[in-house]
Design a protein around this motif. Sequence first.
Motif, PDB file in Angstrom:
ATOM      1  N   THR A 290       0.843  -1.204   0.000  1.00  0.00           N
ATOM      2  CA  THR A 290       0.000   0.000   0.000  1.00  0.00           C
ATOM      3  C   THR A 290       0.877   1.253   0.000  1.00  0.00           C
ATOM      4  O   THR A 290       2.095   1.168   0.153  1.00  0.00           O
ATOM      5  CB  THR A 290      -0.896   0.061   1.261  1.00  0.00           C
ATOM      6  OG1 THR A 290      -0.044   0.178   2.408  1.00  0.00           O
ATOM      7  CG2 THR A 290      -1.766  -1.188   1.382  1.00  0.00           C
ATOM      8  N   GLU A 291       0.224   2.378  -0.157  1.00  0.00           N
ATOM      9  CA  GLU A 291       0.957   3.658  -0.160  1.00  0.00           C
ATOM     10  C   GLU A 291       1.735   3.840   1.134  1.00  0.00           C
ATOM     11  O   GLU A 291       2.900   4.220   1.127  1.00  0.00           O
ATOM     12  CB  GLU A 291      -0.029   4.816  -0.326  1.00  0.00           C
ATOM     13  CG  GLU A 291      -0.695   4.856  -1.680  1.00  0.00           C
ATOM     14  CD  GLU A 291      -1.759   5.939  -1.794  1.00  0.00           C
ATOM     15  OE1 GLU A 291      -2.174   6.227  -2.913  1.00  0.00           O
ATOM     16  OE2 GLU A 291      -2.180   6.493  -0.750  1.00  0.00           O
ATOM     17  N   GLN A 292       1.049   3.540   2.260  1.00  0.00           N
ATOM     18  CA  GLN A 292       1.688   3.731   3.555  1.00  0.00           C
ATOM     19  C   GLN A 292       2.848   2.745   3.749  1.00  0.00           C
ATOM     20  O   GLN A 292       3.936   3.125   4.185  1.00  0.00           O
ATOM     21  CB  GLN A 292       0.655   3.539   4.662  1.00  0.00           C
ATOM     22  CG  GLN A 292       1.093   4.080   5.984  1.00  0.00           C
ATOM     23  CD  GLN A 292       0.002   3.891   7.026  1.00  0.00           C
ATOM     24  OE1 GLN A 292      -0.171   2.803   7.553  1.00  0.00           O
ATOM     25  NE2 GLN A 292      -0.751   4.935   7.303  1.00  0.00           N
TER      26      GLN A 292
ATOM     27  N   SER B 224       4.573   1.324   1.431  1.00  0.00           N
ATOM     28  CA  SER B 224       5.658   1.719   0.523  1.00  0.00           C
ATOM     29  C   SER B 224       6.462   2.856   1.144  1.00  0.00           C
ATOM     30  O   SER B 224       7.694   2.888   1.050  1.00  0.00           O
ATOM     31  CB  SER B 224       5.112   2.183  -0.819  1.00  0.00           C
ATOM     32  OG  SER B 224       4.387   1.158  -1.432  1.00  0.00           O
ATOM     33  N   ALA B 225       5.745   3.796   1.782  1.00  0.00           N
ATOM     34  CA  ALA B 225       6.422   4.928   2.414  1.00  0.00           C
ATOM     35  C   ALA B 225       7.336   4.434   3.533  1.00  0.00           C
ATOM     36  O   ALA B 225       8.444   4.931   3.716  1.00  0.00           O
ATOM     37  CB  ALA B 225       5.397   5.913   2.968  1.00  0.00           C
TER      38      ALA B 225
ATOM     39  N   ARG C 134       8.769   1.455   3.673  1.00  0.00           N
ATOM     40  CA  ARG C 134       9.943   0.824   3.047  1.00  0.00           C
ATOM     41  C   ARG C 134      10.897   1.879   2.501  1.00  0.00           C
ATOM     42  O   ARG C 134      12.116   1.744   2.592  1.00  0.00           O
ATOM     43  CB  ARG C 134       9.494  -0.115   1.926  1.00  0.00           C
ATOM     44  CG  ARG C 134       8.904  -1.418   2.452  1.00  0.00           C
ATOM     45  CD  ARG C 134       8.647  -2.394   1.326  1.00  0.00           C
ATOM     46  NE  ARG C 134       7.625  -1.918   0.421  1.00  0.00           N
ATOM     47  CZ  ARG C 134       7.687  -1.997  -0.896  1.00  0.00           C
ATOM     48  NH1 ARG C 134       8.722  -2.553  -1.475  1.00  0.00           N
ATOM     49  NH2 ARG C 134       6.712  -1.545  -1.645  1.00  0.00           N
ATOM     50  N   ALA C 135      10.327   2.953   1.921  1.00  0.00           N
ATOM     51  CA  ALA C 135      11.165   4.012   1.363  1.00  0.00           C
ATOM     52  C   ALA C 135      11.992   4.665   2.463  1.00  0.00           C
ATOM     53  O   ALA C 135      13.174   4.972   2.267  1.00  0.00           O
ATOM     54  CB  ALA C 135      10.298   5.055   0.666  1.00  0.00           C
TER      55      ALA C 135
ATOM     56  N   ILE D 196       7.391  12.386   2.924  1.00  0.00           N
ATOM     57  CA  ILE D 196       7.125  11.332   3.903  1.00  0.00           C
ATOM     58  C   ILE D 196       7.681  11.765   5.253  1.00  0.00           C
ATOM     59  O   ILE D 196       8.828  12.207   5.336  1.00  0.00           O
ATOM     60  CB  ILE D 196       7.767   9.998   3.459  1.00  0.00           C
ATOM     61  CG1 ILE D 196       7.116   9.507   2.172  1.00  0.00           C
ATOM     62  CG2 ILE D 196       7.661   8.948   4.561  1.00  0.00           C
ATOM     63  CD1 ILE D 196       7.867   8.380   1.498  1.00  0.00           C
ATOM     64  N   ASN D 197       6.873  11.665   6.301  1.00  0.00           N
ATOM     65  CA  ASN D 197       7.338  11.985   7.638  1.00  0.00           C
ATOM     66  C   ASN D 197       8.142  10.789   8.160  1.00  0.00           C
ATOM     67  O   ASN D 197       7.586   9.825   8.691  1.00  0.00           O
ATOM     68  CB  ASN D 197       6.138  12.273   8.533  1.00  0.00           C
ATOM     69  CG  ASN D 197       6.547  12.792   9.902  1.00  0.00           C
ATOM     70  OD1 ASN D 197       7.686  12.593  10.326  1.00  0.00           O
ATOM     71  ND2 ASN D 197       5.627  13.442  10.581  1.00  0.00           N
TER      72      ASN D 197
ATOM     73  N   MET E 245      14.145  -0.396  -3.869  1.00  0.00           N
ATOM     74  CA  MET E 245      12.790  -0.484  -4.399  1.00  0.00           C
ATOM     75  C   MET E 245      12.807  -0.443  -5.926  1.00  0.00           C
ATOM     76  O   MET E 245      13.766   0.002  -6.537  1.00  0.00           O
ATOM     77  CB  MET E 245      11.936   0.650  -3.816  1.00  0.00           C
ATOM     78  CG  MET E 245      11.800   0.525  -2.300  1.00  0.00           C
ATOM     79  SD  MET E 245      10.939   1.891  -1.523  1.00  0.00           S
ATOM     80  CE  MET E 245       9.244   1.484  -1.891  1.00  0.00           C
TER      81      MET E 245
ATOM     82  N   ARG F  98      -4.462   2.557   0.165  1.00  0.00           N
ATOM     83  CA  ARG F  98      -4.694   2.152  -1.227  1.00  0.00           C
ATOM     84  C   ARG F  98      -3.418   1.533  -1.774  1.00  0.00           C
ATOM     85  O   ARG F  98      -2.337   1.705  -1.204  1.00  0.00           O
ATOM     86  CB  ARG F  98      -5.060   3.377  -2.071  1.00  0.00           C
ATOM     87  CG  ARG F  98      -6.511   3.799  -1.893  1.00  0.00           C
ATOM     88  CD  ARG F  98      -6.682   5.210  -2.385  1.00  0.00           C
ATOM     89  NE  ARG F  98      -5.765   6.086  -1.675  1.00  0.00           N
ATOM     90  CZ  ARG F  98      -5.683   7.404  -1.852  1.00  0.00           C
ATOM     91  NH1 ARG F  98      -6.442   7.994  -2.727  1.00  0.00           N
ATOM     92  NH2 ARG F  98      -4.841   8.135  -1.153  1.00  0.00           N
TER      93      ARG F  98
END
Lengths: 318, 265
Positions: free
Chosen positions: A165-167, A169-170, A172-173, A186-187, B97, B116
């Motif tokens: 998900t977006e969260q 992924s954030a 992992r980033a 991203i905080n 990634m 999402r």
Amino acid sequence: MSIVAYFASLSILKLIKNMPGGVAQGLIWGLMALGVYITFRLLDVADLTVDGSFTTGGAVTVMLILAGCPAWLALLVAVIAGVLAGLCTGLLHTKLGIPVILAGILTQFSLYSVNLHIMGMAANKAVSVDKFSLILSSRNIPASILTGALIAAVLVAVFYWYFGTEQGSALRATGSNSAMSSALGINVGSMKVLGLAISNGIVALSGGLMSQYQGFADINMGRGAIVIGLAAVIIGEVLGRALLGKHLNFCGTLSFTVIGGVLYYLVVVTVLWLKLNSNDLKLFTAVIVALFLAVPYLREQSKSSFSRLKKKGAAPHA
Amino acid sequence: MLKISHISKTFNKGTINEKQALRDLNLHLEPGDFVTVIGGNGAGKSTMLNAVAGVWPVDEGSILLDGQDITALPEHKRAGLIGRVFQDPMMGTAPNMQLEENLALALRRGDRRGLRWGVTNAEREEYREKLKTLGLGLEDRMTAKVGLLSGGQRQALTLLMASLKKPKLLLLDEHTAALDPATAAKVLELSDSIIQENSLTAMMITHNMKDAIRHGNRIIMMNEGHIILDIRGEEKQRLTKQELMEKFAEISGTQIESDQVLLTR
């Protein structure tokens, strides 16, 4: 004791008999390794909170079951307790600027007292499967294996979804490149806290399952959990890469982490079967983890290092 | 578009390493301005860009972007307005990634990140098209880990990421300095076309005088934490390297020989 007598005293049958129990416990450690995977591999931090939060999970679960709470609800509360422990480490790190390893050590250290309080100042609390309805127990190993595998499968599926998900992924980033993550809005502080909280929630879940399986919670049950978790993650990675190579996707990595936990515990069962002193187990585990951690580095060194040049005598064109 | 008013920044205040990096700096960018920023080492170029990006808070002054006061916003909260490319090609992308995951992170710059899916199929098509325009063949490697790409490829990708969600301001901090000359030229060309196509407002730091003159509609020179020269429009187009050097010597009052070393490459 002569060597012949030693080998004669070992019974293959006994080893085989002990294997299922090893698988069941290995699965529970594998679940914990999933939690360790979040911090160690995705966030790129070594979180030492887990030694404490594993016990917290066990203590909360046993005390609640003893108080008449259904086992599933006790586990849920254990997860929340683990999340709080992770939150504590995360906030010590992000809000108070304490290096994450130290923050983890502080939380883990303080959890020893907290866990004693949870267990009513007893170092050990038993919960009998005869009196209470438990989710799994060493009395019924096949059912425990099934339950453990089922929970592992659900967790792997949830992880696979969440980190896509977006969260997720954030998160992992943040572990992959925190400067970039910040620049992309991203905080990173929140993401670290979130990752530590989720991780310790899962570790506590695993602790809660372990206490039910072994029929008691012990103040020292989490000692060295981080090392076992790392062992499982690394064994899983090495095995996954060896078997699947390039085809190893995220789902595979997660599954192999659980399998790594099982393999680790089967090795433990074998070591005990060989009648090695169980007090040496921690030393043995540490050596294994150190070896596995060192292999990628040594392999790189063998390709290019100064000592290799020295051995060759001189550089080719010299 | 961007209005920097009287900002100052001192690092390591009260220590032996105290350094006043920005002194009462003022700058006003019109929408569509493409400013090249030059100046010697320690002139405050990167510091100015970092102040605008919000890497740390400024000591004094205010920064307005598109009418919004962003002075007190932390880096991640103003990121929605600003696209950035860094000097270090490793800094702008997440190596562990996939390409498409990196692009998806950039597409959501400044947005709330919920539950999402991180990358959707509709996006993938868009990414493929955009990657094609780079001409690096990256459109066929969308599921490869970014860590496998070369520095030039990563920098081109970062540039694409910075403009994927149209920023109010694009900050290029010596983004070609770490690349070989051929790749640097290509990335610069790409920067030009991305800025033009999206009619972006942009600031680009460079140590190369020729690039500074050839690109953009405005050039500013910095020295000791503030802007000492600001040339735009026709005058900028007619500017030569020699003139620039002379102006620098005239204004800063320093020896041209020594600064030549710092400014040209």
